[in-house]
Design a protein around this motif. Sequence first.
Motif, short mmCIF file in Angstrom:
data_model
loop_
_atom_site.label_atom_id
_atom_site.label_comp_id
_atom_site.label_asym_id
_atom_site.label_seq_id
_atom_site.Cartn_x
_atom_site.Cartn_y
_atom_site.Cartn_z
N LYS A 119 53.44 18.73 46.86
CA LYS A 119 54.06 17.47 47.30
C LYS A 119 53.75 17.20 48.77
N SER A 129 54.93 23.64 43.66
CA SER A 129 55.10 22.19 43.52
C SER A 129 55.51 21.56 44.85
N LEU A 165 59.05 14.89 42.83
CA LEU A 165 59.29 16.06 41.99
C LEU A 165 60.28 15.71 40.89
N ILE A 181 55.15 15.34 40.20
CA ILE A 181 54.90 16.77 40.03
C ILE A 181 56.09 17.37 39.30
N ASP A 182 55.82 18.12 38.28
CA ASP A 182 56.86 18.65 37.40
C ASP A 182 56.90 20.18 37.46
N PRO A 183 57.78 20.76 38.28
CA PRO A 183 57.93 22.22 38.25
C PRO A 183 58.59 22.64 36.94
N SER A 208 52.29 18.90 35.55
CA SER A 208 53.33 19.89 35.25
C SER A 208 52.81 21.28 35.63
N ILE A 209 53.57 21.99 36.47
CA ILE A 209 53.14 23.26 37.03
C ILE A 209 53.87 24.42 36.33
#
Length: 412
Positions: A218, A214, A231, A187-189, A258-259
């Motif tokens: 997770k 994010s 992350l 997961i990409d903040p 990606s968020i």
Amino acid sequence: MSLPPCDSRRRQLIGAAAATFFLSVSRIGFASSSQIVAVRVWPSSTYTRVTIEASEAIRYKHFSLAEPNRLVIDLEGVQLTGILQDINKQIQGADPFIQTARAGQFNSNTVRLVLDLRNEVKPQIFSLQPIGEYRHRLVVDLYPASGQQDDPLLALLQDYNKGQLNEQAPLGSKGRADKNRIITVVIDPGHGGEDPGAVGPSGVYEKDVVLRISRQLKKLIDGEKNMKAHLTRDEDVFIPLGVRVAKARKLGADLFISIHADAVANRSANGSSVFALSENGATSSVARLLAKSQNDADLIGGVKISGKDRYLAHTLFDLTQTATINDSLKLGKSVLGKMGNLNRLHKPQVEQAGFAVLKAPDIPSILVETAFISNYEEERKLVSPAFQQQMAEAIMSGVRQYFAQGAVLARI
């Protein structure tokens, strides 16, 4: 006391001497110094960044001292101001690298900045040209002198600074998911550190709300029996786009999400969106402009090296990349459908453009625009813990549906 009158020749000589004096003053810096407009400190567990923003490019010299460890930076053509004098107020007690900081006028044309360090560091110091709202910046990145073997992000950042990021994992093979296989989701903040991303009308930063969403996502993924989430950043730290992709590949990710939170000048624009990579240009002008703004994150956040790496090159890995994009579109469609149960959709279909952060050739990757942070109503939603949780649940539901429909895994 009155002075005797002087003739015209004497006046000329006095005028010439005065001009020479003021020219000399200008040359030593009193009249042509670079004005410091801001100093910012961004501590994290991986590295600490100090940025010095000025009206003109800053000339500098630096050296390190031991016992105790210090980094000394001489800022040339600069005069001491309250902004520099107050730098120690920005040093946090939890900063793992900087203990204290101080600045003083070293000579008539130079300010000396001293960073008192907790441990020995490897400094990376470089300049950035103006971009967006930022003027000239001098960036000081402090990395630990001895790398932490258990920190994959630190290792990737070190490779990045050496120009060796392209020496990452080879392409993996794909296969059907099975119940005994742990599925890895990265997961990409978006944004972080010096790069705040979009800013809402009330001053809310995109980088902050997407990190909270994010983290919730997770937790949901880690709650699944056969899934594990990582992350790309779990702090307010700047991570280059290429390092985000490389971290996903190093972890053997099966999915990359990606968020983000969208923003446009039109405050009435609203709704959620999902984007995937495109092989043949953007599917709309909006998608193209969004991809450009997201790809500019490296310029805003600041990177030392402009060298290309093979996973972010514009030439895609034909067969592998085409299959990956098809899987990304399937994932995006599932996630978009679930998001539509929570929030209005800005577009009813997954859009595509050349997003650099989605260019891992063998990992299905999507970019989720959770809502328009530039919209007053949606900004209020984005700061709501309830909406953040619901958005994470919607994305999670889409991921479940994607695998339930027989999705492939990136590596077997």
